[in-house]
Enzyme design. Structure first.
Site, PDB file in Angstrom:
ATOM      1  N   GLY A  50       0.844  -1.194   0.000  1.00  0.00           N
ATOM      2  CA  GLY A  50       0.000   0.000   0.000  1.00  0.00           C
ATOM      3  C   GLY A  50       0.867   1.227   0.000  1.00  0.00           C
ATOM      4  O   GLY A  50       2.092   1.137   0.210  1.00  0.00           O
ATOM      5  N   GLN A  55       2.953  10.140   1.687  1.00  0.00           N
ATOM      6  CA  GLN A  55       4.252   9.467   1.781  1.00  0.00           C
ATOM      7  C   GLN A  55       5.176   9.857   0.633  1.00  0.00           C
ATOM      8  O   GLN A  55       6.386   9.645   0.727  1.00  0.00           O
ATOM      9  CB  GLN A  55       4.070   7.940   1.809  1.00  0.00           C
ATOM     10  CG  GLN A  55       3.386   7.449   3.076  1.00  0.00           C
ATOM     11  CD  GLN A  55       3.282   5.948   3.104  1.00  0.00           C
ATOM     12  OE1 GLN A  55       2.405   5.370   2.463  1.00  0.00           O
ATOM     13  NE2 GLN A  55       4.183   5.299   3.818  1.00  0.00           N
ATOM     14  N   CYS A 103       5.822  -0.041   7.712  1.00  0.00           N
ATOM     15  CA  CYS A 103       5.480   1.215   7.043  1.00  0.00           C
ATOM     16  C   CYS A 103       6.678   1.676   6.232  1.00  0.00           C
ATOM     17  O   CYS A 103       7.811   1.655   6.745  1.00  0.00           O
ATOM     18  CB  CYS A 103       5.100   2.276   8.080  1.00  0.00           C
ATOM     19  SG  CYS A 103       4.613   3.858   7.369  1.00  0.00           S
ATOM     20  N   LEU A 104       6.428   2.093   5.013  1.00  0.00           N
ATOM     21  CA  LEU A 104       7.529   2.562   4.165  1.00  0.00           C
ATOM     22  C   LEU A 104       8.153   3.832   4.736  1.00  0.00           C
ATOM     23  O   LEU A 104       9.288   4.163   4.406  1.00  0.00           O
ATOM     24  CB  LEU A 104       7.018   2.827   2.736  1.00  0.00           C
ATOM     25  CG  LEU A 104       6.368   1.628   2.028  1.00  0.00           C
ATOM     26  CD1 LEU A 104       5.945   2.020   0.616  1.00  0.00           C
ATOM     27  CD2 LEU A 104       7.305   0.420   1.988  1.00  0.00           C
ATOM     28  N   HIS A 145      -4.622   1.437   7.561  1.00  0.00           N
ATOM     29  CA  HIS A 145      -3.265   2.004   7.685  1.00  0.00           C
ATOM     30  C   HIS A 145      -3.097   3.188   6.721  1.00  0.00           C
ATOM     31  O   HIS A 145      -2.573   4.233   7.095  1.00  0.00           O
ATOM     32  CB  HIS A 145      -2.252   0.884   7.387  1.00  0.00           C
ATOM     33  CG  HIS A 145      -0.819   1.283   7.411  1.00  0.00           C
ATOM     34  ND1 HIS A 145       0.077   0.813   8.340  1.00  0.00           N
ATOM     35  CD2 HIS A 145      -0.091   2.096   6.592  1.00  0.00           C
ATOM     36  CE1 HIS A 145       1.269   1.322   8.112  1.00  0.00           C
ATOM     37  NE2 HIS A 145       1.205   2.103   7.048  1.00  0.00           N
ATOM     38  N   GLU A 146      -3.592   3.020   5.491  1.00  0.00           N
ATOM     39  CA  GLU A 146      -3.405   4.080   4.479  1.00  0.00           C
ATOM     40  C   GLU A 146      -4.293   5.292   4.779  1.00  0.00           C
ATOM     41  O   GLU A 146      -3.847   6.440   4.607  1.00  0.00           O
ATOM     42  CB  GLU A 146      -3.686   3.534   3.069  1.00  0.00           C
ATOM     43  CG  GLU A 146      -2.812   2.354   2.642  1.00  0.00           C
ATOM     44  CD  GLU A 146      -1.325   2.555   2.840  1.00  0.00           C
ATOM     45  OE1 GLU A 146      -0.869   3.719   2.835  1.00  0.00           O
ATOM     46  OE2 GLU A 146      -0.608   1.554   3.020  1.00  0.00           O
ATOM     47  N   HIS A 149      -2.722   7.441   7.217  1.00  0.00           N
ATOM     48  CA  HIS A 149      -1.718   8.362   6.636  1.00  0.00           C
ATOM     49  C   HIS A 149      -2.389   9.654   6.160  1.00  0.00           C
ATOM     50  O   HIS A 149      -1.808  10.735   6.272  1.00  0.00           O
ATOM     51  CB  HIS A 149      -1.003   7.714   5.445  1.00  0.00           C
ATOM     52  CG  HIS A 149       0.165   6.843   5.817  1.00  0.00           C
ATOM     53  ND1 HIS A 149       1.236   7.287   6.541  1.00  0.00           N
ATOM     54  CD2 HIS A 149       0.428   5.533   5.547  1.00  0.00           C
ATOM     55  CE1 HIS A 149       2.116   6.309   6.700  1.00  0.00           C
ATOM     56  NE2 HIS A 149       1.644   5.224   6.108  1.00  0.00           N
TER      57      HIS A 149
HETATM   58  O1  K1U Z   1       1.687   2.609   3.890  1.00  0.00           O
HETATM   59  C1  K1U Z   1       2.757   2.003   3.931  1.00  0.00           C
HETATM   60  O2  K1U Z   1       3.701   2.431   4.583  1.00  0.00           O
HETATM   61  C2  K1U Z   1       2.877   0.699   3.210  1.00  0.00           C
HETATM   62  C3  K1U Z   1       2.807  -0.497   4.156  1.00  0.00           C
HETATM   63  C4  K1U Z   1       1.382  -1.012   4.191  1.00  0.00           C
HETATM   64  C5  K1U Z   1       1.031  -1.979   5.289  1.00  0.00           C
HETATM   65  C6  K1U Z   1       1.827  -3.063   5.601  1.00  0.00           C
HETATM   66  C7  K1U Z   1       1.449  -3.950   6.598  1.00  0.00           C
HETATM   67  C8  K1U Z   1       0.268  -3.756   7.271  1.00  0.00           C
HETATM   68  C9  K1U Z   1      -0.518  -2.663   6.971  1.00  0.00           C
HETATM   69  C10 K1U Z   1      -0.132  -1.783   5.965  1.00  0.00           C
HETATM   70  C11 K1U Z   1       3.765  -1.545   3.623  1.00  0.00           C
HETATM   71  O3  K1U Z   1       3.539  -2.131   2.634  1.00  0.00           O
HETATM   72  S1  K1U Z   1       5.218  -1.779   4.518  1.00  0.00           S
HETATM   73  C12 K1U Z   1       5.852  -3.286   3.850  1.00  0.00           C
HETATM   74  C13 K1U Z   1       5.193  -4.416   4.532  1.00  0.00           C
HETATM   75  O4  K1U Z   1       4.989  -4.336   5.724  1.00  0.00           O
HETATM   76  C14 K1U Z   1       4.789  -5.619   3.846  1.00  0.00           C
HETATM   77  C15 K1U Z   1       5.226  -5.894   2.571  1.00  0.00           C
HETATM   78  C16 K1U Z   1       4.805  -7.033   1.945  1.00  0.00           C
HETATM   79  C17 K1U Z   1       3.960  -7.882   2.566  1.00  0.00           C
HETATM   80  C18 K1U Z   1       3.529  -7.630   3.842  1.00  0.00           C
HETATM   81  C19 K1U Z   1       3.941  -6.485   4.489  1.00  0.00           C
HETATM   82 ZN    ZN Z   2       2.630   3.443   6.268  1.00  0.00          ZN
END
Ligand code: K1U
Ligand code: ZN
Length: 160
Positions: A50, A55, A103-104, A145-146, A149
């Site tokens: 996401g 971001q 979270c990125l 989560h998004e 943000h």
């Molecule tokens: O919004 C963001 O920072 C993106 C975030 C979204 C997210 C991840 C996990 C739970 C809720 C929301 C990410 O993608 S961070 C990368 C990550 O955690 C992940 C990547 C691939 C598969 C599973 C998790």
């Molecule tokens: Zn995030």
């Protein structure tokens, strides 16, 4: 070919703001389409599931949700990336699930967050078409989560 943008990191002011609603005049515009394309390229380049416009330093209410099965959520559905403009949660379940998030914008930190298991969301497509959809489980977690943000909230403020 799409541009991969810099990702704002924890401490950046833009991550604390309430993002602005996308105006009717902005739907279907070149800039909104270019923003969504660059957000998707950035999300893919960072291996995310996401991303939200703040971001990438754009304080507008645009998110992308792209669930896929992964080590933490092996049963998560594989979804094509969905771009949501001006998303709103219309209903959420009372029952919550504790699950791991990353979270990125907060590299190297993961944590357990309680989120509603189900959310009913209304959003607009890039063309301005209204859509209502129900999400469960991991996709519902990503949506929450998004949208956080867009309201200036990071998952680290919700840790259990
Ligand atoms: O919004 C963001 O920072 C993106 C975030 C979204 C997210 C991840 C996990 C739970 C809720 C929301 C990410 O993608 S961070 C990368 C990550 O955690 C992940 C990547 C691939 C598969 C599973 C998790
Ligand atoms: Zn995030």
């Amino acid at each position: 070919m799409s541009v991969v943008l810099a990702v704002a990191q924890r401490g950046a002011g833009i991550l604390t703001l309430k993002a602005a609603t996308v105006a009717n005049s902005e739907f279907n515009s070149d800039w909104l389409i270019a923003l969504a394309s660059a957000m998707q390229a950035t999300m893919l380049a960072r291996n995310g599931v996401g991303i939200a416009a703040p971001q990438v330093y754009v304080s507008k209410r645009v998110i992308i949700v792209a669930s896929r099965a992964n080590l933490r959520y092996p049963d998560a559905p594989d979804m094509p990336a969905v771009v949501m403009v001006n998303p709103e949660i219309l209903e959420k379940s009372d029952n919550t699930i504790l699950g791991e998030e990353g979270c990125l914008s907060v590299p190297d930190e993961r944590g357990m967050v309680a989120r509603a298991e189900m959310v009913k969301v209304r959003y607009f497509t890039l063309e301005g078409e209204p859509i209502e959809t129900v999400f469960h489980g991991f996709p519902a977690r990503i949506v929450q989560h998004e949208i956080d943000h867009l309201d200036g909230v990071l998952f680290v403020e919700r840790l259990d």
